[in-house]
Enzyme design. Structure first.
Site, PDB file in Angstrom:
ATOM      1  N   TRP A 133      59.910  57.367 -19.116  1.00 19.60           N
ATOM      2  CA  TRP A 133      60.746  56.392 -18.963  1.00 19.60           C
ATOM      3  C   TRP A 133      61.460  54.999 -20.092  1.00 19.60           C
ATOM      4  CZ3 TRP A 133      59.249  50.785 -16.446  1.00 19.60           C
ATOM      5  CH2 TRP A 133      60.265  50.275 -15.975  1.00 19.60           C
ATOM      6  N   ASP A 214      51.495  55.051 -13.655  1.00 23.51           N
ATOM      7  CA  ASP A 214      52.000  54.364 -13.509  1.00 23.51           C
ATOM      8  C   ASP A 214      52.629  55.342 -12.298  1.00 23.51           C
ATOM      9  OD1 ASP A 214      55.557  53.449 -14.604  1.00 23.51           O
ATOM     10  OD2 ASP A 214      54.668  53.249 -12.724  1.00 23.51           O
ATOM     11  N   LYS A 250      61.764  51.479  -4.818  1.00 25.77           N
ATOM     12  CA  LYS A 250      62.435  52.718  -4.124  1.00 25.77           C
ATOM     13  C   LYS A 250      62.153  52.971  -3.056  1.00 25.77           C
ATOM     14  CE  LYS A 250      63.180  53.120  -8.740  1.00 25.77           C
ATOM     15  NZ  LYS A 250      62.476  51.962 -10.635  1.00 25.77           N
TER      16      LYS A 250
END
Lengths: 401, 376
Positions: A133, A214, A250
């Site tokens: 990311w 993560d 999300k």
């Protein structure tokens, strides 16, 4: 004259640029595949029913607005740990963990990065998968750490370069920090299989690395929260005391409410208390204490059996729609007559897909078909609907045949 | 932690906040999408407008920027991180940062964690005369290295409750201008201090009118009672739009690695309230309710102490402003209050005026009287 004459203009955000160009486009068939947020089959943002119900409960209770503790809402942090670790987890039941509320995934990552900078004296190096990311690098850098990389994505096969990863990781100096995406790797969508995770766990344990997971997509990747947390739980069971950041942006659609958590697995409950005290000392000069709204919504959902059940169904619904769009995209490409191997589109998982398209092909997609994505060929599958998947397949075929 | 309490000793959700929250809850068109990195545009513009005034020349000249932040603390931190990177050179961690003696204890940690290496205090509280040590303050500013950063409390100084008068602010501004010192205002009590938004923003606006470039960290925790929603704003006043734009672009990068984008709930409440004339009027009324209660408790406490003939002078109780008051009690007297009378105040003698109610005023006054007469 100004104090700021020498301040440079910051670079424009690449993803924002995509969205801006998309907004300006007048083509009725345009598609925004840069969006990092879930969309329903009508291309609209989706507020989960369980979220609406939790909000109604909150509105009816007329609670006060007193400050949360520095570490956040206790019901939320406990439920968050249990969600990640599993209710039968020895680490969870023994209390040898500390979980603090963080500002969604970013804030939780940053707390962890700052904590490691201050207390993990063995190394300054954080090893990220290649690619990772985009925001991981500046987060760790701003926290005062250095970035290194290990091989991860194989552009030739659009899948995991497992032998490359194992090779690189075996050479990481002992007691370095390694970051792993728990599921739905961002940006590639490429995750290790469980057998591969087992080998990775054994290797990082052998190399005595500090593992930073993560997990931004638990439930959102496969549709099954336990399956998506498998790697995290396996590592802990192997005796690896990980640190972990979680996001509810999300999987609960709580994006702008900034609900997240940072967890440290410790040797025992006493160590956890000491770690907690230091985390609070880091948090207080950052923002004093965290925002309540998102954490309270998430807490009510996780701790109310009916709402939790409903949430599990809704998150599966979102994951299933994404998986279905992947399947339809591949079948539509076949129907278009494409001779390329598009299997990676259905092999990959989560919101994002590394299509394998080259920059020139991406440019054509944008110019000729008004389909917007990032130059690296990454698409957000969330932006695909049953209404536009045919158009997308047609366009991709046109630029790749 | 410091929070407002009603006369029944209870937390108070402002009526206008309840109303706006209901509006938000009933609005099915709203969702939970990400805010932009710098925050909700309607919040940012309105928040800065509240601090600088509707007729602010800086706003008219388009040289004001805003960063929605996680409370006042978050605004301070973003400002501090920016200054460490871009003020007085690049990454100049040696720039002195001056914090008042005493100050909110978290100020120090914010600037230390932002990377500053040279944090100093400036004279502020004069314990002997129980007021502002203006001469000491001005001397420190004269002696401070050029370009030093000064953290100024916009109003309702925490913890002393002692603010400079407008005339004293003018003197402060004159020295700061001459010595090229950077003003970083902390405004956590606008409206809550005097009951008037404009009066409480006088110092910030004066500095703007004097042509300073400055930062102002605003908190809406107290004046909106939105403590746990973490609503704050960093107002940036620059020489011109171009400078401000570049500053904001760099602050965006800092925000992105700290919290990515800010929480939406609290900002929506504030933006909705400030942009509706009717709701804005209701809010000002709610704020005045809180400020008036505190002012009443101050005057009632003072009059009781004077009626009891408690040794010493007690005018500072009403001359001080805001949530806190430095009573002047020494540590031994404070210990007496806590142990014998079960009245909790800080070792510094700081009392939270919100803890006073019509029911406990007599008891508190009597206790202070006992402490002062029995303990030296």
């Amino acid at each position: 004259s100004s104090w700021w004459s020498h301040v440079e203009m910051g670079p424009p955000d690449p993803i924002l640029g995509v969205t801006e160009a998309f907004k300006r486009d007048t083509n009725s068939k345009k598609m925004n595949l840069g969006v990092g947020a879930y969309r329903d089959d009508n291309g609209k943002p989706y507020v989960l029913n369980c979220v609406r119900k939790a909000e109604a409960m909150i509105a009816s209770k007329k609670m006060d607005k007193e400050y949360l503790p520095i570490g956040g809402l206790a019901d939320f942090t406990r439920a968050s740990a249990e969600l990640a670790l599993g209710e039968n987890s020895e680490a969870f039941k023994s209390g040898r963990y500390v979980t603090v509320q963080g500002i969604s995934g970013t804030g939780s990552l940053r707390i962890g990065a700052n904590f490691l900078q201050r207390f993990f004296k063995s190394s300054r190096d954080v090893y990220l998968p290649k690619p990772s990311w985009g925001n991981h690098t500046p987060i760790f850098r701003d926290a005062g750490l250095q970035l290194q990389a290990y091989r991860y994505y194989d552009p030739k096969t659009c899948s995991l370069d497992f032998s490359g990863a194992m090779d690189d990781i075996s050479k990481i100096p002992e007691k370095s920090i390694i970051l792993l995406h728990a599921c739905a790797h961002n940006p590639t969508g490429v995750d290790p299989r469980q057998e591969q995770w087992k080998e990775l766990a054994a290797l990082v344990k052998k190399r005595n690395l500090l593992v930073y997971f993560d997990m931004a997509y638990q439930g959102f990747a496969s549709g099954d929260i336990n399956r998506d947390a498998w790697a995290v739980r396996h590592f802990i069971e192997q005796g690896i005391n990980i640190v972990l950041s979680q996001s509810y942006a999300k999987n609960m659609g709580l994006y702008g409410e900034r609900a997240g958590a940072f967890t440290v697995i410790c040797s025992d409950a006493e160590e956890a208390k000491r770690v907690e005290s230091q985390l609070k000392i880091l948090i207080r000069p950052m923002y004093s204490n965290p925002p309540l709204n998102g954490a309270r919504i998430a807490s009510i959902i996780l701790n109310t059996p009916d709402l939790r059940k409903e949430w599990l169904m809704e998150v599966k619904g979102m994951a299933d729609r994404i998986i279905s769009m992947r399947t339809q995209l591949v079948s539509n490409l076949k129907k278009e007559g494409s001779s390329h191997n598009w299997q990676h589109i259905t092999d990959q998982i989560g919101m994002f897909c590394f299509t394998g398209l080259k920059p020139e092909q991406v440019e054509r997609l944008t110019k000729e078909f008004s389909i917007y994505m990032t130059k690296d060929g990454r698409i957000s599958v969330a932006g695909v609907t049953s209404g536009n998947v045919g158009y997308l397949a047609h366009a991709i075929h046109q630029v790749t045949k | 932690l410091a929070a407002y309490r009603t006369d029944e000793g209870q937390p108070w959700v402002l009526p206008v906040v309840k109303k706006v929250e209901q509006m938000i809850a009933n609005d099915n068109s709203l969702n939970h999408e990400y805010l932009p990195i710098l925050g909700l545009p309607e919040f940012r513009a309105n928040a800065s407008r509240i601090a600088l005034g509707d007729d602010s020349p800086a706003i008219k000249e388009n040289r004001v920027g805003s960063v929605q932040s996680l409370g006042g603390t978050g605004a301070l931190r973003i400002g501090a991180e920016f200054l460490r990177r871009w003020y007085n050179g690049n990454n100049n961690t040696a720039t002195p940062v001056y914090i008042s003696a005493p100050s909110w204890e978290n100020h120090n940690s914010v600037f230390v964690d932002a990377g500053f290496k040279d944090i100093r205090t400036y004279h502020y509280w004069d314990a002997a005369k129980r007021g502002l040590d203006l001469q000491g303050l001005l001397d420190d500013m004269e002696k401070a290295p050029e370009f030093s950063i000064f953290i100024l409390h916009a109003c309702a100084h925490n913890p002393t409750g002692t603010d400079p008068t407008p005339d004293q602010w003018k003197q402060i501004a004159a020295v700061m201008k001459r010595r090229f010192l950077f003003p970083f205002f902390d405004s956590a009590y606008q409206g809550f201090a005097s009951g008037s938004l404009d009066k409480d923003a006088w110092a910030v606006r004066y500095f703007v009118s004097e042509g300073f470039e400055l930062f102002c960290a605003q908190s809406f925790s107290k004046n909106f009672g939105l403590y746990n929603e973490r609503v704050g704003n960093l107002t940036v006043v620059g020489k011109d739009a171009d400078n401000v734009q570049r500053v904001l672009s760099q602050m965006e990068k800092i925000v992105r690695t700290t919290w990515s984008n800010p929480p939406s709930q609290g900002a929506r409440i504030v933006a909705t309230t400030l942009s509706s004339p009717q709701l804005f009027a209701e809010w000002k009324d709610n704020v005045k309710t809180m400020a008036d209660r505190v002012l009443l408790m101050r005057s009632e406490l003072r009059s009781r102490l004077e009626a009891l003939g408690t040794p010493g002078t007690w005018n500072h109780i009403t001359e001080q402003i805001g949530m806190f008051s430095f009573t002047g009690l020494n540590p031994k007297q404070v210990e007496y209050m806590i142990k014998e009378k079960h009245i909790y105040l800080m070792a510094s003698g700081r009392i939270n005026m919100c803890g006073l109610t019509t029911k406990n005023l007599d008891y508190v006054a009597k206790s202070i009287h006992e402490a002062v007469t029995k303990i030296q």
